[in-house]
Design an enzyme around this catalytic site. Structure first.
Site, PDB file in Angstrom:
ATOM      1  N   LEU A  40     -14.844  19.071  59.511  1.00  0.00           N
ATOM      2  CA  LEU A  40     -15.050  18.394  58.236  1.00  0.00           C
ATOM      3  C   LEU A  40     -13.860  17.453  57.976  1.00  0.00           C
ATOM      4  O   LEU A  40     -12.808  17.591  58.575  1.00  0.00           O
ATOM      5  CB  LEU A  40     -15.154  19.428  57.108  1.00  0.00           C
ATOM      6  CG  LEU A  40     -16.246  20.496  57.272  1.00  0.00           C
ATOM      7  CD1 LEU A  40     -16.272  21.415  56.050  1.00  0.00           C
ATOM      8  CD2 LEU A  40     -17.610  19.851  57.479  1.00  0.00           C
ATOM      9  N   GLY A  42     -14.233  13.878  57.792  1.00  0.00           N
ATOM     10  CA  GLY A  42     -14.617  12.480  58.016  1.00  0.00           C
ATOM     11  C   GLY A  42     -13.598  11.698  58.809  1.00  0.00           C
ATOM     12  O   GLY A  42     -12.717  12.248  59.484  1.00  0.00           O
ATOM     13  N   GLY A 181      -6.500  -8.567  65.532  1.00  0.00           N
ATOM     14  CA  GLY A 181      -6.703  -8.358  64.099  1.00  0.00           C
ATOM     15  C   GLY A 181      -5.433  -7.902  63.406  1.00  0.00           C
ATOM     16  O   GLY A 181      -4.880  -6.862  63.762  1.00  0.00           O
ATOM     17  N   HIS A 445      18.196   7.708  38.231  1.00  0.00           N
ATOM     18  CA  HIS A 445      19.095   6.960  39.107  1.00  0.00           C
ATOM     19  C   HIS A 445      19.709   7.902  40.131  1.00  0.00           C
ATOM     20  O   HIS A 445      20.057   9.010  39.794  1.00  0.00           O
ATOM     21  CB  HIS A 445      20.207   6.323  38.265  1.00  0.00           C
ATOM     22  CG  HIS A 445      21.184   5.532  39.093  1.00  0.00           C
ATOM     23  ND1 HIS A 445      20.874   4.314  39.648  1.00  0.00           N
ATOM     24  CD2 HIS A 445      22.458   5.813  39.473  1.00  0.00           C
ATOM     25  CE1 HIS A 445      21.920   3.862  40.325  1.00  0.00           C
ATOM     26  NE2 HIS A 445      22.893   4.747  40.235  1.00  0.00           N
TER      27      HIS A 445
HETATM   28  P1  FAD Z   1     -16.051   8.862  56.286  1.00  0.00           P
HETATM   29  O1  FAD Z   1     -14.670   9.356  56.178  1.00  0.00           O
HETATM   30  O2  FAD Z   1     -16.355   7.838  57.300  1.00  0.00           O
HETATM   31  O3  FAD Z   1     -16.967  10.131  56.538  1.00  0.00           O
HETATM   32  C1  FAD Z   1     -18.331  10.010  56.784  1.00  0.00           C
HETATM   33  C2  FAD Z   1     -18.811  11.296  57.423  1.00  0.00           C
HETATM   34  O4  FAD Z   1     -20.236  11.238  57.502  1.00  0.00           O
HETATM   35  C3  FAD Z   1     -18.319  11.471  58.854  1.00  0.00           C
HETATM   36  O5  FAD Z   1     -17.701  12.722  58.993  1.00  0.00           O
HETATM   37  C4  FAD Z   1     -19.586  11.367  59.710  1.00  0.00           C
HETATM   38  O6  FAD Z   1     -19.557  12.192  60.842  1.00  0.00           O
HETATM   39  C5  FAD Z   1     -20.649  11.817  58.718  1.00  0.00           C
HETATM   40  N1  FAD Z   1     -21.980  11.301  59.045  1.00  0.00           N
HETATM   41  C6  FAD Z   1     -22.330  10.002  59.285  1.00  0.00           C
HETATM   42  N2  FAD Z   1     -23.646   9.907  59.505  1.00  0.00           N
HETATM   43  C7  FAD Z   1     -24.139  11.166  59.433  1.00  0.00           C
HETATM   44  C8  FAD Z   1     -25.432  11.722  59.565  1.00  0.00           C
HETATM   45  N3  FAD Z   1     -26.502  10.966  59.805  1.00  0.00           N
HETATM   46  N4  FAD Z   1     -25.567  13.054  59.435  1.00  0.00           N
HETATM   47  C9  FAD Z   1     -24.509  13.858  59.179  1.00  0.00           C
HETATM   48  N5  FAD Z   1     -23.260  13.384  59.030  1.00  0.00           N
HETATM   49  C10 FAD Z   1     -23.083  12.059  59.146  1.00  0.00           C
HETATM   50  N6  FAD Z   1      -7.910   4.888  53.904  1.00  0.00           N
HETATM   51  C11 FAD Z   1      -6.934   5.157  53.005  1.00  0.00           C
HETATM   52  O7  FAD Z   1      -7.202   5.271  51.815  1.00  0.00           O
HETATM   53  N7  FAD Z   1      -5.626   5.290  53.408  1.00  0.00           N
HETATM   54  C12 FAD Z   1      -5.260   5.159  54.698  1.00  0.00           C
HETATM   55  O8  FAD Z   1      -4.082   5.286  55.028  1.00  0.00           O
HETATM   56  C13 FAD Z   1      -6.265   4.886  55.655  1.00  0.00           C
HETATM   57  N8  FAD Z   1      -5.954   4.764  56.964  1.00  0.00           N
HETATM   58  C14 FAD Z   1      -6.942   4.550  57.872  1.00  0.00           C
HETATM   59  C15 FAD Z   1      -6.593   4.435  59.203  1.00  0.00           C
HETATM   60  C16 FAD Z   1      -7.563   4.209  60.157  1.00  0.00           C
HETATM   61  C17 FAD Z   1      -7.179   4.090  61.594  1.00  0.00           C
HETATM   62  C18 FAD Z   1      -8.935   4.129  59.754  1.00  0.00           C
HETATM   63  C19 FAD Z   1     -10.012   3.916  60.764  1.00  0.00           C
HETATM   64  C20 FAD Z   1      -9.287   4.240  58.433  1.00  0.00           C
HETATM   65  C21 FAD Z   1      -8.298   4.449  57.471  1.00  0.00           C
HETATM   66  N9  FAD Z   1      -8.605   4.549  56.123  1.00  0.00           N
HETATM   67  C22 FAD Z   1      -7.610   4.768  55.212  1.00  0.00           C
HETATM   68  C23 FAD Z   1      -9.984   4.382  55.629  1.00  0.00           C
HETATM   69  C24 FAD Z   1     -10.618   5.757  55.348  1.00  0.00           C
HETATM   70  O9  FAD Z   1     -10.576   6.526  56.502  1.00  0.00           O
HETATM   71  C25 FAD Z   1     -12.046   5.557  54.877  1.00  0.00           C
HETATM   72  O10 FAD Z   1     -12.081   4.667  53.794  1.00  0.00           O
HETATM   73  C26 FAD Z   1     -12.652   6.891  54.443  1.00  0.00           C
HETATM   74  O11 FAD Z   1     -12.649   7.802  55.506  1.00  0.00           O
HETATM   75  C27 FAD Z   1     -14.064   6.698  53.923  1.00  0.00           C
HETATM   76  O12 FAD Z   1     -14.544   7.916  53.494  1.00  0.00           O
HETATM   77  P2  FAD Z   1     -16.100   8.233  53.419  1.00  0.00           P
HETATM   78  O13 FAD Z   1     -16.197   9.586  52.789  1.00  0.00           O
HETATM   79  O14 FAD Z   1     -16.813   7.120  52.799  1.00  0.00           O
HETATM   80  O15 FAD Z   1     -16.620   8.294  54.916  1.00  0.00           O
END
Ligand code: FAD
Length: 474
Positions: A40, A42, A181, A445
């Protein structure tokens, strides 16, 4: 398997999904959380925020050891054991992910492991390891997140071409690394590899790093990159890529249109994120997507389908974990009938570069574009005692102030630990605070937080550690 009935089904256990599921359970709802990954948390917890910050911290030590020589403390050159670095990073991820599972159990949130697919507006089919499971729900919150974009032309099927996911595995320290990028992910991971000793070349299609951020805040990061990277190429596009033995041959084209070819050991493609809505069955619901594939939502996180809400990356906007979490709370409040809206919510942004960049509210450019009469107050960190003790005077604190009301419209900070400082800006803006509030609140401070108070004092021309003359003193 008999179908399961639930009040709320949350699809995706990232920072949006698990926060929403927990909040709904805390409010007494029956909740099922569906997640396809074994762990869990994401992207953020497993392949994003947490592992990247661990690596940034871990590898920054190499630079700090080197930089302490002029303070009379020298260390032997570092021995880098990638396996141990990886294991340490993974242990943090395991701990946090286990914590999320533990908290789900404690709250009575049923976690269903498998891939979810909408059969209809109120039924999800989940492919579990034991077979198909149908879940009938009253309301669904879609939180399936996003994936790293990998344009077809870059997808060589060669593991040396990495997205952030692979780069975070740090399989090796490439001698020559190309980062495509100059957004926050490219800059953060480019910094990790530069710290480890790679020769990093960064190409960016635009004319600056961290596009969208205030140029005053980007400047110190640009200076860092100039010194730490082997090359920075702006207004440059990668036109082709091919495998050449153990290397990647990359052709680029700049403004002068003259093509350039280079060989790299590895390439990191960090050109953005794409919504993860393929094979979700959204066509079996009334959910609408925009032209880029993000799910369209209103301020209450409602989609076009009355039974389905969407949050986090999949709902577009800024793709940040805390934005996903906040939207999760808004979605749950919408479901339980509480007034809740994302309108006007201040979402801070932090880039964990060296130095860090953080901002919230309006930037100076936003204020100009919106035609808001505003003033800017800046406090350079060269005048901060605490910044000197950190040996990090490459910082700046900047306030955007409404000229009429003196309310704080925006705060921007670049410097060591800017990410920890920005929350004061969020609070002051959310509370409708003024520049006088910031100037009159005593800040301890010596701390870097004083730079926020002193920036406010600059506005009144009486900052203790910086002379900002009144008109009659000029
Ligand atoms: P996600 O975290 O993407 O989670 C979605 C979940 O849904 C996943 O676990 C996936 O497996 C699951 N899922 C998808 N489709 C299905 C399905 N059909 N059935 C069941 N499960 C499914 N953000 C910050 O705020 N600070 C940071 O420092 C930061 N650093 C980052 C660094 C990197 C390298 C990256 C790639 C991202 C970073 N982010 C950061 C962005 C952040 O990770 C995302 O904005 C955040 O994870 C989004 O959360 P979410 O809950 O929308 O989705």
């Amino acid at each position: 398997m008999d179908p399961i009935h639930t009040e709320i089904m949350v699809l995706g256990a990232g920072p949006g999904g698990y926060a929403a599921a927990f909040y709904a359970a805390d409010l007494g709802k029956k909740v099922i959380l569906v997640e396809q990954d074994k762990k869990l948390g994401g992207v953020c917890l497993n392949r994003g925020c947490i592992p990247s910050k661990a690596l940034i911290y871990g590898t920054r030590m190499i630079i700090e050891a080197r930089e302490s020589a002029h303070r009379g403390i020298t260390f032997a050159p570092p021995q880098i054991e990638l396996e141990k670095l990886r294991a340490w990073k993974n242990s943090i991820v395991e701990k946090l992910s286990g914590g999320v599972a533990f908290l789900a159990k404690k709250r009575g949130v049923q976690v269903l492991a498998g891939r979810g697919y909408f059969e209809s507006s109120q039924t999800l089919r989940v492919e579990t390891s034991q077979g198909q499971q149908l879940v009938h729900f009253q309301k669904a919150i879609v939180a399936v997140g996003s994936n790293a974009a990998l344009p077809k032309a870059f997808d060589l099927g060669n593991p040396r071409v990495m997205t952030s996911t692979e780069a975070l595995e740090v399989e090796e320290v490439p001698v020559d690394l190309l980062v495509i990028g100059g957004g926050y992910i490219g800059m953060e991971l480019g910094t990790v590899y530069a710290n480890l000793g790679s020769n990093v070349v960064l190409v960016e299609a635009m004319d600056s790093l961290l596009s969208g951020a205030d140029p005053d805040l980007v400047r110190p990061v640009f200076k860092y990159a100039q010194a730490a990277f082997r090359g920075l190429r702006f207004n440059t596009r990668v036109t082709s890529m091919a495998t050449k033995g153990k290397k990647i041959l990359v052709a680029t084209e700049g403004l002068d249109k003259s093509p350039k070819e280079d060989l790299f050991d590895r390439v990191l493609v960090s050109v953005g994120r794409v919504p993860r809505c393929r094979d979700l069955g959204l066509e079996n619901t009334k959910v609408e997507q925009d032209e880029r594939g993000f799910i369209k939502v209103n301020e209450k996180q409602e989609t076009n389908d009355p039974a389905i809400l969407a949050i986090g990356d999949i709902a577009g906007g800024v793709l940040l974990a805390h934005k996903a979490t906040k939207e999760g709370r808004i979605a749950v409040e919408t479901i339980v009938g509480e007034p809740s809206t994302s309108a006007g919510v201040i979402i801070p942004a932090v880039v964990f570069t060296d130095p860090e960049v953080a901002w919230c509210g309006l930037t100076e450019a936003d204020a100009k574009a919106k035609g808001i009469a505003h003033q800017v107050a800046k406090f350079p960190w060269s005048a901060s005692g605490r910044a000197l003790t950190f040996d990090r005077i490459d910082g700046l604190t900047k306030l955007i102030i409404d000229s009429e009301t003196e309310r704080i419209l925006g705060v921007g900070i670049v410097g060591h630990g800017a990410g920890e400082l920005i929350s004061e800006g969020v609070v002051v803006i959310e509370m409708g605070g003024t520049v006088r509030d910031l100037a009159e609140c005593v800040h301890p401070h010596p701390t870097l937080s004083e730079t926020i108070m002193e920036a406010a004092e600059v506005f009144y021309h009486h900052a203790t550690h910086s002379f900002s003359p009144r008109k009659d003193q000029e």
